[in-house]
Enzyme design. Structure first.
Site: not given
Lengths: 327, 338
Positions: A60, A129
């Site tokens: 990322e 998450h």
């Protein structure tokens, strides 16, 4: 005016911008051949090819930095981070480079990137998450943060963000990609600043953003139906900068404010809106403003506990009733 | 081996390089003094000892055409990229005539008109930015390359691995230059890093990599020429490791107590400026007096032109404080042009 889903609206904005400008690219994990986890880039790989619809490695910070570097040369990257939980890894490049490069170069460079990412608590995804990161990015000078609460905004905010010369973080929501709503047939550019009054009312303002707008609207319906309280609902689709004028105007009409946020209370949208109310219109208030926030916990896996960790319309109704001394 | 067959550099080029490297040395030494005098604030990372790296590589590049990006130890890379020395010094003095109008400082020198894409202060931060610049070049079909200078310690960041991987899979025109000065801030490389030879770490990404003497500007130039040819010809990324040494601490706040005098003496015998000077004297291209006159001229230029300019330049006005935070009058913020 056609109805489409939130993901379709995002996909349409990608497609139109990529068709218009060959320097608009999109990049992220599984966005190309696989078409995107939430289908936001479905079919674009076949249409625009691997040079412009880039399946990235799971890196990322690396691919966000790569997008920023490309933007120095006029490329307009739309970077999808599959889940905001992974955007923590990219905060280095977003904050240290994208937000600061125009400033520290004395105006020589800028990083016109778009970072899109779904946040929020969805269906038992567990602590790692279920992050809500809007509060992190809205604290950073040099960034813009917007968060669409419906397909029209999802489409129009992305269109504007691609063309804007600032780095823009678009906070989407895992639970909203299949939401249906009307989107203009013609090209539409949603402002990146401001707020929208989505329901008028004279008794109290409910501030929401993204999914919490819908909790606020549900609460407002119940308040009207069951308690005769007319709530105004203000959609804060722009979180950085926040709409000081819009917040002041609404509170000056209703004299009461409740902020509904999916994130933990500390250092967040609610605390910031309350500070603005203090600074802008304290003497208009008939009652202290109140936050309805998530519990200050990592999000649990168990379904019942997960639901208890985040706000819902009933909690908003209760907060308003307490404010009116009715509970 | 004489310098004639050491590199393809002409005698004139070598004489010019000697002046440029000596200028860079004196410029940095003068920064040190200005820092002690409190004319320069913040953190200051100086380059003496490493001059052959920036000069050898960029001599082989197309300066002003190729893109250059680096870390916070960035003054000399900017100078060799063609950024005006007066503007660099004025930036260090925090003046409005500085490269970044006094908003950047020592660690953030930018000269985008010269394609010097800036100095960045997060160790390893430029790795992906360089790959991105290369992606921008690739998309627009130019024959530029991007050259990214970073130190050995940056290779312990994740961005090193992430960027090498992406540069390879997308065949990006980027040259990574590792200035291996054997220390990451104050920690010696063998105490922080499993592999001392940094080029060996690159083999995991199937990218050609090479290590050469970073103190001999001619060796650096030749290695860089080969590397740049590789990248410019569409063969994808390349990694060039230059073994070098910095004379001063990591920054001015560094007591430099972690190195032995013996080690410092050993490296001072391989001083890049002195090595080139002695070679040119040996070849009869210059005399010792020529060198001294060159040095005097440089010191005079630094004091009477560069420092004076920085001293006499005005401070930035307060209106600059919030000028470059967001784009000015961007119509797309308000729904597009009306």
């Amino acid at each position: 005016m056609a109805e489409m889903m939130y993901w379709e609206a995002i996909r349409r904005a990608h497609d139109e911008e990529m068709a218009r400008d060959p320097l608009v690219i999109c990049m992220g994990e599984d966005i190309g051949v696989a078409g995107g986890t939430y289908k936001a880039t479905k079919g674009l790989y076949e249409k625009y090819g691997p040079e412009r619809v880039i399946d990235t490695p799971i890196s990322e910070n690396g691919y966000t930095g790569l997008g920023i570097g490309a933007s120095f040369l006029g490329v307009r990257p739309i970077i999808e981070i599959m889940s905001v939980n992974f955007a923590w890894l990219a905060t280095d490049q977003i904050v240290n480079t994208a937000a600061k490069v125009r400033y520290m170069s004395g105006g020589q460079l800028e990083a016109p990137i778009v970072v899109r990412s779904p946040g929020g608590t969805a269906h038992q995804l567990g602590a790692q998450h279920s992050a809500r990161m809007e509060k992190v990015f809205m604290g950073i000078a040099g960034l813009r943060v917007v968060t669409p609460s419906n397909p029209r905004q999802a489409y129009g905010l992305l269109k504007s963000a691609v063309r804007c010369n600032d780095p823009v973080f678009i906070n989407e929501h895992e639970l909203m990609y299949n939401m249906k709503g009307e989107v203009p047939d013609e090209e539409y550019f949603h402002p990146l600043e401001g707020s929208e009054v989505v329901r008028s009312g004279r008794d109290v303002t409910l501030f929401g953003y993204n999914i919490s707008v819908h909790w606020a609207l549900a609460a407002a319906d119940r308040l009207a139906r069951e308690h005769g309280i007319e709530a105004e609902v203000v959609d804060l689709y722009a979180l950085k900068p926040l709409d000081r004028d819009g917040i002041r105007d609404s509170v000056s009409r209703t004299h009461r404010a409740v902020i509904v946020e999916e994130a933990e209370p500390a250092v967040g949208v609610g605390s910031e809106v309350m500070a603005i109310i203090n600074e802008e219109c304290f003497y208009e208030l008939d009652a202290p403003p109140v936050r309805v926030s998530a519990r200050d916990v990592p999000i649990p896996y168990n379904h019942r506990l997960e639901k208890a960790a985040i706000p819902n319309p009933d909690e908003v109704v209760d907060a308003v009733l307490r404010m009116f001394g009715k509970k | 081996m004489t310098s004639e067959n050491k590199s393809q550099l002409s005698l004139d080029a070598k004489k010019r390089l000697l002046r440029e490297m000596l200028f860079a040395r004196r410029f940095e030494e003068r920064c040190y003094e200005a820092y002690v005098e409190r004319k320069i604030g913040g953190f200051l990372h100086l380059y003496p000892g490493e001059e052959a790296c920036a000069h050898g590589v960029l001599e082989a590049a197309r300066v002003g055409h190729d893109y250059v990006i680096t870390s916070y130890r960035d003054h000399v890379h900017a100078l060799k990229s063609g950024v005006d020395a007066k503007a660099v010094m004025a930036e260090l003095f925090g003046k409005v005539t500085g490269t970044c109008k006094g908003l950047g400082g020592s660690m953030h020198i930018f000269g985008v008109a010269n394609r010097f894409m800036g100095g960045y202060a997060l160790v390893g931060g430029p790795f992906p930015l360089a790959a991105g610049i290369a992606k921008g070049i690739q998309m627009q079909g130019g024959d530029e390359i991007c050259i990214c200078f970073l130190g050995d310690a940056a290779n312990n960041q994740g961005t090193f691995h992430e960027s090498l991987n992406m540069a390879k899979i997308w065949n990006l025109p980027v040259l990574y230059v590792c200035e291996n000065n054997l220390y990451g801030i104050g920690t010696r490389i063998d105490r922080s890093t499993a592999v001392i030879d940094q080029y060996k770490r690159v083999s995991g990404y199937n990218i050609p990599a090479r290590q050469v003497d970073g103190q001999d500007v001619e060796v650096v130039y030749e290695a860089a020429r080969e590397a740049i040819d590789h990248v410019r010809n569409g063969n994808g990324p390349y990694f060039l490791e230059l073994m070098t040494y910095r004379y001063r601490g990591h920054s001015m706040s560094d007591s430099n107590a972690y190195r032995t005098k013996e080690e410092e003496r050993m490296w001072s015998k391989r001083d890049p400026v002195i090595m080139l000077r002695d070679r040119l004297i040996e070849e009869g291209a210059i005399t010792d007096d020529d060198y001294k006159a060159m040095d005097t001229g440089i010191l005079d230029e630094i004091e009477n032109e560069i420092i004076r300019f920085a001293e006499e330049s005005p401070e930035p006005p307060l209106e600059l404080l919030d000028k470059y935070v967001l784009a000015e009058n961007d119509p797309w913020v308000h729904g597009g042009p009306k």
